[in-house]
Structure formats: structure tokens, C-alpha cells
Design an enzyme around this catalytic site. Structure first.
Site, PDB file in Angstrom:
ATOM      1  N   TYR A 129      16.095   8.348  54.502  1.00  0.00           N
ATOM      2  CA  TYR A 129      15.899   9.150  53.285  1.00  0.00           C
ATOM      3  C   TYR A 129      17.053  10.136  53.127  1.00  0.00           C
ATOM      4  O   TYR A 129      17.622  10.267  52.034  1.00  0.00           O
ATOM      5  CB  TYR A 129      14.571   9.893  53.373  1.00  0.00           C
ATOM      6  CG  TYR A 129      14.314  10.831  52.216  1.00  0.00           C
ATOM      7  CD1 TYR A 129      13.836  10.362  50.998  1.00  0.00           C
ATOM      8  CD2 TYR A 129      14.543  12.205  52.349  1.00  0.00           C
ATOM      9  CE1 TYR A 129      13.600  11.222  49.945  1.00  0.00           C
ATOM     10  CE2 TYR A 129      14.302  13.072  51.302  1.00  0.00           C
ATOM     11  CZ  TYR A 129      13.830  12.577  50.104  1.00  0.00           C
ATOM     12  OH  TYR A 129      13.596  13.445  49.055  1.00  0.00           O
ATOM     13  N   SER A 139      18.385  15.693  47.182  1.00  0.00           N
ATOM     14  CA  SER A 139      17.479  16.482  48.018  1.00  0.00           C
ATOM     15  C   SER A 139      18.306  17.421  48.881  1.00  0.00           C
ATOM     16  O   SER A 139      19.481  17.150  49.166  1.00  0.00           O
ATOM     17  CB  SER A 139      16.647  15.555  48.907  1.00  0.00           C
ATOM     18  OG  SER A 139      15.982  16.279  49.933  1.00  0.00           O
TER      19      SER A 139
END
Length: 259
Positions: free
Chosen positions: A158, A145
């Protein structure tokens, strides 16, 4: 002779019930292609299977909870001993945040996130790698990401898990390239999906999942080491990683990413 990277004949996609996963499954579905699709929700997975079979792909589905990383690795070892894979897209992932009352991430949720976003990713690679090394060919795409560039206050666990995937993929790419195996790190920004909708904070330059899948497929065919998008968000997040932490923190606060 078919170019396995440009036209993979057998593709495994984890997290095939999510936004990017489903879109990738549909993007790779065509006559002569065998898809192996993993997900936790059998009903949603059946819908993805039907969509891919309608265009001529042969589809196998695997309902499996990736929190059991070792069980998943063993399943892959057994499967790959019978059916080789050309492309493995390690897409499954979860996200958590501090909650609506800003109470902080819950420890149980952190453990589950790390199990899926890190342990299961590594287990997938180790499950398919013996087959690929024996063949001297194959491609593994790891979903990281843009959050891997700089930890975000709204989603610290995350961000950390995706940074682990990014660094792992880069190291594995360098090790495996001489052995005929390509490893690519995919770093999306915001892509339409239930998980994205549940994330707090602004979502600039949001891409539709089919657009993201088409871009990923194109770049994987070219063996692009790091597939990051969209511009200029990818450039901006990379820039945050090279700035002094106090400066990048000030910028993130100004952009309402302060948690």
C-alpha cells in the site's frame, strides 16, 4: 463566468462508496452540479446517489471494477467525448497487510492492489486527459497517502502504491500546468472508513470523513499542489522520509509500526 476550479459543474469521483469518496460526493452535491460516481457495490452506490440527489445534484452512477483498468480507460474516453468533466477525483483504492498471523502479503492480493491503486489511477488520467487537453482546462485530484512518504512495515505494498501516485501526480502537474490543467496530490492521514478500520497499527489524529472532504474541497479550490493532513502527522511522516532509514525505522518501531 463560473470559476470551474472553485465551482466545478461536472465532477467524477472514483471509489464513491468509501469513506472519503462518499463524503466528497456529498460535499460537491448541489443544484446545477452533475456528479459521476463510480463504485463496485451497487447498493451502497445507490445510497450515495440518493443522498446527493436530495440536495439537488444530478447524479450518474457507474458500477465498475477498476481492476479492469483498460476497460475503465475506454469507458472514460467514450464518456468524455460526450460529456466534459471539470474535476476528476481519483479516489478509489484498496489496502492489504500481512494478515493476523503475520504470514505476509499474498501475491494475488498484491496484484489486485497494484491494479486498483496504480494501474487504474493512471488509466483514469489517460481516460479524461484528451478531453481536458482539447478544452485547455480541467482539474485532476489524485489520492495518495501520508504513507507515501516512508514505507510502513505493516502495509508495504500500500505504501509503495501511494508513493507511485504521489510521484506521478507531481510530474503530471508540472507537465500539464502550462496547458491549463491542474493536478493535485492529496495525502490524507487516518480518515474514518471501513478500510481505515481494517488497517493494523495505531491511528493517531483520526479525522472524520466529512471533515477530510471539506478540507480537500477547500484546498482543491485553491489549487494547492500537495494537500496533506492532519498536522502534525503530515509533518512527522515527511520528517521520516528525510531521516536515515535506520533512524526512521527505530522511530517506527517505538510507535508500534514495525509490523
Amino acid at each position: 463566468m463560473v470559476n470551474k476550479r472553485s465551482h466545478p459543474q461536472s465532477v467524477l469521483i472514483t471509489g464513491a462508496t468509501g469513506g472519503i469518496g462518499r463524503a466528497l460526493a456529498v460535499a460537491y452535491a448541489q443544484p446545477g452540479v452533475r456528479l459521476v460516481l463510480q463504485g463496485r457495490n451497487a447498493d451502497i452506490l445507490a445510497g450515495v446517489q440518493q443522498a446527493c440527489e436530495q440536495v439537488g445534484a444530478v447524479v450518474e452512477t457507474v458500477v465498475f471494477d477498476l481492476k479492469d483498468a483498460e476497460g475503465w480507460r475506454q469507458w472514460l474516453l467514450a464518456y468524455c467525448a460526450q460529456q466534459p468533466l471539470d474535476l476528476v477525483v481519483v479516489n478509489a483504492g484498496v489496502n492489504i497487510n500481512h494478515g493476523p498471523d503475520n504470514a505476509g502479503e499474498q501475491w494475488e492480493q498484491v496484484q489486485q492492489l497494484l491494479a486498483v491503486n496504480v494501474s487504474a489511477v493512471f488509466a483514469t488520467v489517460h481516460g479524461v486527459l484528451p478531453m481536458m487537453r482539447a478544452r485547455g482546462q480541467g482539474q485532476i485530484a489524485l489520492l495518495s497517502s501520508l504513507a507515501a512518504h516512508r514505507g510502513l512495515a505493516v502495509t508495504p505494498s500500500y505504501s509503495a502504491s501511494k508513493a507511485a501516485v504521489k510521484v506521478y501526480g507531481e510530474g503530471m502537474r508540472d507537465w500539464l500546468a502550462p496547458q491549463g490543467i491542474q493536478v493535485n496530490v492529496i495525502m490524507p492521514g487516518y480518515v474514518t472508513s471501513p478500510m481505515c478500520e481494517a488497517m493494523p497499527g495505531p491511528k493517531p489524529f483520526l479525522w472524520a470523513a466529512p471533515k477530510a472532504a471539506a478540507h480537500i474541497k477547500k484546498r482543491l479550490a485553491k489549487n494547492t499542489p500537495r494537500i496533506s493532513f492532519p498536522f502534525p502527522l503530515n509533518f512527522g511522516t515527511w520528517g521520516l522520509s528525510v531521516l536515515h532509514p535506520s533512524v526512521s525505522a527505530w522511530i517506527l518501531r517505538r510507535l508500534d509500526y514495525d509490523g
